[in-house]
Every structure is written in structure tokens, then in C-alpha cells.
Design a protein around this motif. Sequence first.
Motif, PDB file in Angstrom:
ATOM      1  N   THR A 128     -98.692  49.900  32.957  1.00  0.00           N
ATOM      2  CA  THR A 128     -97.838  50.380  34.057  1.00  0.00           C
ATOM      3  C   THR A 128     -97.869  51.881  34.292  1.00  0.00           C
ATOM      4  OG1 THR A 128     -95.943  50.560  32.543  1.00  0.00           O
ATOM      5  CG2 THR A 128     -96.190  48.473  33.747  1.00  0.00           C
ATOM      6  N   TYR A 129     -98.480  52.680  33.404  1.00  0.00           N
ATOM      7  CA  TYR A 129     -98.329  54.144  33.458  1.00  0.00           C
ATOM      8  C   TYR A 129     -99.509  54.787  34.171  1.00  0.00           C
ATOM      9  CZ  TYR A 129     -96.961  58.821  31.727  1.00  0.00           C
ATOM     10  OH  TYR A 129     -96.571  60.141  31.620  1.00  0.00           O
ATOM     11  N   PHE A 130     -99.221  55.458  35.284  1.00  0.00           N
ATOM     12  CA  PHE A 130    -100.235  56.190  36.055  1.00  0.00           C
ATOM     13  C   PHE A 130     -99.910  57.684  35.989  1.00  0.00           C
ATOM     14  CE2 PHE A 130    -100.279  51.944  37.713  1.00  0.00           C
ATOM     15  CZ  PHE A 130    -101.604  51.684  38.040  1.00  0.00           C
ATOM     16  N   ASP A 131    -100.954  58.490  35.835  1.00  0.00           N
ATOM     17  CA  ASP A 131    -100.776  59.935  35.695  1.00  0.00           C
ATOM     18  C   ASP A 131    -101.649  60.675  36.695  1.00  0.00           C
ATOM     19  OD1 ASP A 131    -100.086  62.436  33.790  1.00  0.00           O
ATOM     20  OD2 ASP A 131    -102.229  62.482  34.258  1.00  0.00           O
ATOM     21  N   THR A 132    -101.021  61.505  37.509  1.00  0.00           N
ATOM     22  CA  THR A 132    -101.758  62.330  38.455  1.00  0.00           C
ATOM     23  C   THR A 132    -101.256  63.767  38.343  1.00  0.00           C
ATOM     24  OG1 THR A 132    -102.415  62.577  40.781  1.00  0.00           O
ATOM     25  CG2 THR A 132    -100.176  61.780  40.363  1.00  0.00           C
ATOM     26  N   ALA A 133    -101.718  64.635  39.228  1.00  0.00           N
ATOM     27  CA  ALA A 133    -101.261  66.025  39.245  1.00  0.00           C
ATOM     28  C   ALA A 133    -101.605  66.630  40.599  1.00  0.00           C
ATOM     29  CB  ALA A 133    -101.906  66.845  38.125  1.00  0.00           C
ATOM     30  N   ALA A 188     -93.962  58.170  46.789  1.00  0.00           N
ATOM     31  CA  ALA A 188     -93.347  57.442  45.678  1.00  0.00           C
ATOM     32  C   ALA A 188     -91.823  57.415  45.737  1.00  0.00           C
ATOM     33  CB  ALA A 188     -93.785  58.053  44.345  1.00  0.00           C
ATOM     34  N   GLY A 189     -91.214  58.334  46.490  1.00  0.00           N
ATOM     35  CA  GLY A 189     -89.755  58.373  46.565  1.00  0.00           C
ATOM     36  C   GLY A 189     -89.117  59.124  45.418  1.00  0.00           C
ATOM     37  N   TYR A 190     -89.674  58.977  44.224  1.00  0.00           N
ATOM     38  CA  TYR A 190     -89.224  59.684  43.029  1.00  0.00           C
ATOM     39  C   TYR A 190     -90.358  59.593  42.013  1.00  0.00           C
ATOM     40  CZ  TYR A 190     -88.510  54.944  41.260  1.00  0.00           C
ATOM     41  OH  TYR A 190     -88.710  53.634  40.892  1.00  0.00           O
ATOM     42  N   PHE A 191     -90.270  60.412  40.984  1.00  0.00           N
ATOM     43  CA  PHE A 191     -91.279  60.374  39.931  1.00  0.00           C
ATOM     44  C   PHE A 191     -90.633  59.918  38.627  1.00  0.00           C
ATOM     45  CE2 PHE A 191     -92.962  63.606  42.901  1.00  0.00           C
ATOM     46  CZ  PHE A 191     -94.106  62.914  43.277  1.00  0.00           C
ATOM     47  N   ASP A 192     -91.211  58.901  38.022  1.00  0.00           N
ATOM     48  CA  ASP A 192     -90.693  58.397  36.756  1.00  0.00           C
ATOM     49  C   ASP A 192     -90.834  59.446  35.662  1.00  0.00           C
ATOM     50  OD1 ASP A 192     -90.396  55.302  37.445  1.00  0.00           O
ATOM     51  OD2 ASP A 192     -92.305  56.013  38.264  1.00  0.00           O
ATOM     52  N   TYR A 193     -91.945  60.160  35.689  1.00  0.00           N
ATOM     53  CA  TYR A 193     -92.232  61.193  34.691  1.00  0.00           C
ATOM     54  C   TYR A 193     -92.718  62.434  35.430  1.00  0.00           C
ATOM     55  CZ  TYR A 193     -91.886  57.177  31.679  1.00  0.00           C
ATOM     56  OH  TYR A 193     -91.411  56.048  31.057  1.00  0.00           O
ATOM     57  N   TYR A 194     -92.079  63.559  35.146  1.00  0.00           N
ATOM     58  CA  TYR A 194     -92.484  64.806  35.807  1.00  0.00           C
ATOM     59  C   TYR A 194     -92.683  65.869  34.742  1.00  0.00           C
ATOM     60  CZ  TYR A 194     -93.107  68.107  39.576  1.00  0.00           C
ATOM     61  OH  TYR A 194     -93.662  69.012  40.456  1.00  0.00           O
ATOM     62  N   LEU A 195     -93.818  66.557  34.841  1.00  0.00           N
ATOM     63  CA  LEU A 195     -94.190  67.532  33.821  1.00  0.00           C
ATOM     64  C   LEU A 195     -94.376  68.921  34.418  1.00  0.00           C
ATOM     65  CD1 LEU A 195     -96.034  64.694  33.390  1.00  0.00           C
ATOM     66  CD2 LEU A 195     -96.578  65.880  31.255  1.00  0.00           C
ATOM     67  N   MET A 196     -93.982  69.937  33.663  1.00  0.00           N
ATOM     68  CA  MET A 196     -94.467  71.280  33.905  1.00  0.00           C
ATOM     69  C   MET A 196     -95.892  71.310  33.343  1.00  0.00           C
ATOM     70  SD  MET A 196     -91.897  72.441  35.417  1.00  0.00           S
ATOM     71  CE  MET A 196     -90.208  71.821  35.580  1.00  0.00           C
ATOM     72  N   HIS A 197     -96.834  71.725  34.164  1.00  0.00           N
ATOM     73  CA  HIS A 197     -98.251  71.552  33.860  1.00  0.00           C
ATOM     74  C   HIS A 197     -98.773  72.723  33.018  1.00  0.00           C
ATOM     75  CE1 HIS A 197    -102.234  69.844  35.702  1.00  0.00           C
ATOM     76  NE2 HIS A 197    -102.295  69.985  34.398  1.00  0.00           N
ATOM     77  N   ALA A 240     -87.064  57.377  27.394  1.00  0.00           N
ATOM     78  CA  ALA A 240     -88.132  57.789  28.297  1.00  0.00           C
ATOM     79  C   ALA A 240     -89.195  56.718  28.531  1.00  0.00           C
ATOM     80  CB  ALA A 240     -88.786  59.064  27.773  1.00  0.00           C
ATOM     81  N   PHE A 241     -89.563  55.963  27.523  1.00  0.00           N
ATOM     82  CA  PHE A 241     -90.699  55.056  27.681  1.00  0.00           C
ATOM     83  C   PHE A 241     -90.309  53.580  27.591  1.00  0.00           C
ATOM     84  CE2 PHE A 241     -92.496  59.132  26.709  1.00  0.00           C
ATOM     85  CZ  PHE A 241     -93.537  59.215  27.617  1.00  0.00           C
ATOM     86  N   ASP A 242     -89.034  53.292  27.807  1.00  0.00           N
ATOM     87  CA  ASP A 242     -88.599  51.896  27.792  1.00  0.00           C
ATOM     88  C   ASP A 242     -89.254  51.075  28.903  1.00  0.00           C
ATOM     89  OD1 ASP A 242     -87.046  52.399  25.629  1.00  0.00           O
ATOM     90  OD2 ASP A 242     -85.124  52.349  26.683  1.00  0.00           O
ATOM     91  N   GLU A 243     -89.617  51.742  30.007  1.00  0.00           N
ATOM     92  CA  GLU A 243     -90.185  51.026  31.155  1.00  0.00           C
ATOM     93  C   GLU A 243     -91.700  50.891  31.086  1.00  0.00           C
ATOM     94  OE1 GLU A 243     -87.853  52.399  34.940  1.00  0.00           O
ATOM     95  OE2 GLU A 243     -87.930  54.042  33.519  1.00  0.00           O
ATOM     96  N   VAL A 244     -92.321  51.553  30.120  1.00  0.00           N
ATOM     97  CA  VAL A 244     -93.781  51.565  30.028  1.00  0.00           C
ATOM     98  C   VAL A 244     -94.250  50.396  29.164  1.00  0.00           C
ATOM     99  CG1 VAL A 244     -95.786  52.843  29.183  1.00  0.00           C
ATOM    100  CG2 VAL A 244     -93.950  54.040  30.383  1.00  0.00           C
ATOM    101  N   PRO A 301     -94.909  46.920  44.619  1.00  0.00           N
ATOM    102  CA  PRO A 301     -93.489  47.257  44.575  1.00  0.00           C
ATOM    103  C   PRO A 301     -93.255  48.454  43.663  1.00  0.00           C
ATOM    104  CG  PRO A 301     -93.820  44.893  44.272  1.00  0.00           C
ATOM    105  CD  PRO A 301     -95.166  45.527  44.205  1.00  0.00           C
ATOM    106  N   ARG A 302     -92.369  49.342  44.087  1.00  0.00           N
ATOM    107  CA  ARG A 302     -92.162  50.595  43.351  1.00  0.00           C
ATOM    108  C   ARG A 302     -91.728  50.356  41.922  1.00  0.00           C
ATOM    109  NH1 ARG A 302     -92.465  54.142  40.725  1.00  0.00           N
ATOM    110  NH2 ARG A 302     -92.026  56.362  41.011  1.00  0.00           N
ATOM    111  N   GLU A 303     -90.972  49.307  41.659  1.00  0.00           N
ATOM    112  CA  GLU A 303     -90.489  49.069  40.309  1.00  0.00           C
ATOM    113  C   GLU A 303     -91.545  48.453  39.390  1.00  0.00           C
ATOM    114  OE1 GLU A 303     -89.591  45.421  42.791  1.00  0.00           O
ATOM    115  OE2 GLU A 303     -89.472  47.615  43.017  1.00  0.00           O
ATOM    116  N   SER A 304     -92.752  48.161  39.928  1.00  0.00           N
ATOM    117  CA  SER A 304     -93.771  47.487  39.122  1.00  0.00           C
ATOM    118  C   SER A 304     -94.678  48.458  38.375  1.00  0.00           C
ATOM    119  CB  SER A 304     -94.633  46.578  40.012  1.00  0.00           C
ATOM    120  OG  SER A 304     -95.391  47.337  40.938  1.00  0.00           O
ATOM    121  N   PHE A 305     -94.490  49.753  38.566  1.00  0.00           N
ATOM    122  CA  PHE A 305     -95.318  50.754  37.896  1.00  0.00           C
ATOM    123  C   PHE A 305     -94.494  52.010  37.656  1.00  0.00           C
ATOM    124  CE2 PHE A 305     -95.789  51.359  42.450  1.00  0.00           C
ATOM    125  CZ  PHE A 305     -95.591  52.722  42.600  1.00  0.00           C
ATOM    126  N   THR A 306     -95.009  52.882  36.790  1.00  0.00           N
ATOM    127  CA  THR A 306     -94.409  54.203  36.583  1.00  0.00           C
ATOM    128  C   THR A 306     -95.449  55.264  36.925  1.00  0.00           C
ATOM    129  OG1 THR A 306     -95.032  54.199  34.243  1.00  0.00           O
ATOM    130  CG2 THR A 306     -92.827  53.394  34.802  1.00  0.00           C
TER     131      THR A 306
END
Length: 380
Positions: A47-52, A107-116, A3-7, A73-78
Motif C-alpha cells: 500500500t505504500y507509495f513514495d514520491t517527491a 490526493a487531498g491529503y498526504f498520509d506521510y509527509y517528509l522534510m526532504h 504511523a504505520f498501522d495502515e501500511v 479509492p483514496r483509502e486503499s493506498f498510502t
Amino acid sequence: MAAFDEVVGKLGFGLMRLPRAGEGEAAPVDVERVKTMVDAFLAAGFTYFDTAYVYHDGASECVAKEALVDRYPRESFTLATKMPGWLLKEPGDVERIFAEQLERTGAGYFDYYLMHNVAGNQIKMYEDFGCWEWARRMKDEGLIRHLGFSCHDTADVLDRLLTVHPEVEFVQLQLNYLDWEHDAVQARACYETAERHGVPVVVMEPVKGGTLARLPEDAAALLAEADPQASQASWALRFAASLPNVKVVLSGMSDESQMAENAGLLAPDSFKPLADDDRALLRRVVEIITSVEVVGCTACRYCTPGCPQGIDIPAIIAALNTQRRYKDSRADIMYEHALADGSARASECIACGQCEGACPQHLPIIEVLQEAAGLFDKEG
């Protein structure tokens, strides 16, 4: 891929307390300042941004697009965002909200998606609307890379959730040194539960909504004596980031100076974990803080959008806590500022209970507003 290899680094940019272009909660987000903060965050190597969906009354995801997605670039952040279970009313709402989130963020896709906030009565809500099965389909389609949930509940509830949902790859928990042994929050027990399940942790409320950046004088003096150069907030961030199963520590940074301080503090090449003596010192700080009982509001503002009276509950609680802790005129000034920003008075509460149902801290808000009305609305 785990899960966090890209962070990179443990600091996460929480897009929920962003700078505003004007005074008061009604002022729009200052997107140009957010761009500057995004630039600084990425330049520092994070690299990790969190919104809701609900942050900044729905504007946060749009700001993420303008300040981040459209500029890098999309691959430069999560990017992480969340499904608000309490807003699900009809079949199709899950798909509608998710489509809106993709459009808002671009974003096209979400790197991390949560049930809030999977907790309390909302646990059944996520089940009734088939959210877990839907999320697995979104993973299969590549629209969600990693699935998790945020939780404000007991360790027993968290244990049941992680047992029933082995597909969950991470969990977001309220974790800070003040709540570490708190009977209701159970931060330590929740952390250890996630660790036992082999599920990594994202930390929310590491500074407890700013509480741990505004300590009572005697508690602040202890920290200042130990390290005169360190801010109060830095101790809280280091506490969370020092835990080995914590992968990201979210900070709802609201200005450029907070960004600079936090990025410097948690930089991978310079981060200084807490020592045993530091932890002992923080336990003494907790003893001082808890000797004065205050309302444990984190100013998440989940309570305010549905208030039929338009009461700025967090602002009024902040004034009440100031009165309890310091017993000086600042509390009256804070209360009047809340009213000037458009809040109804505490005495105008109709005790509908909407706020208590939305509060992730399970606070007795109706009772608290009655206390505030008695203190501040002397003619009300």
C-alpha cells in the motif's frame, strides 16, 4: 493511530526511477507501464507509495495522480511526498509548493509527509522557513497524517534532530548492507539512533542505486553459490527488511520484472528474514566490494537539475566506476552513451560547486569529473 498501522507489507513503491517512453533521461515517463506496475503492487497487497516534488524533474507527483490516485479509492493506498528545503527562496514558498503538490497528486491529503534531506546546511533552511511549525498546522488541518524527514547525515546529527523534534513520527534513512558500517554513511549507527528514540524507519537506497544488483564477479559468485535462484538485489532487500524497526523498504522499481520479483520476495506471508550465516556472507561480499574503491554515487540525480553545463553526472560516474572496477571497454561505451543522451563532457565542468552542495552522499564531484575527463576526454 500509529504511523504505520495502515501500511501493509514492508515493500514501498518509490516513484523515482520509473520506466520511460523512450531512450535517455529526457524521455517522458511511460505512464501506461506505471499503471501496470501500480496494479501489480496493490494486487500483491502492498500500500505504500513514495514520491517527491523533484522526482523525474517534477513529473513523479503527476504520474502518481494519473496512475494511482485517479484509479483507486483514496483509502486503499498510502502516499508519501516531501518538501524540498533547498528550493525555498522566499516567504510563501512552503505554502506554494505544498499547494502545488496537492494539485499535482490530487490526493487531498498526504498520509506521510517528509522534510526532504534534513542534513548539513539544509537543517537551518527548514528552520528559517518555519517548516516544522507549518507542518504541525497542516497536521491539525488533516492535510498531513504523519510527519517525518529523510536524512543523509551522521548519527550525531540525527540524534540532535530527533531530540529537538519529538513530533517526528518516522525517519527515512539510507540503509543497506554495504553502508552498514561505512564511516561516512553510518547506516547502522543511524538505525540504532532512530530505534533508541522509538522512531520507526523507512529505508531508502536498499540496493544503493543499483550497486548491489551489479556486484563484481567474485562477490556475485559467493551469493550464487549460497542461493542460485536468488538475485543479487534480493539479498539487499532482505537485509533491510529483516531489521525489526524497519517498517517500509523503498524500491525505485523501473520495470515490471523488478516489481514482480520484489513483491514476491517481501510478501508478508512468504518473506524469509536473513539468518546469521546470511549476514556473515554479506560481510564477505562487502570486503570484496570495498577492496576496489569506487565513487559512492546512488544515481539520485539531485546534482543534475542545477548543473549549468548540463553534465549527466551520475551517468559519467557510472562509467568511471566501471573503469575502476573492471578496467574494460564497457566504460568507454557507457561514457559515449551518456554524451549521446545529451550530456556535456566531464571536461566541460566549470567547478561551480552546485552539484557538491546538492549531493546527499557528500561526494567530491568536481574532483571526480576531473578524473573522468582525464580518462575519457583524451582530446578535451
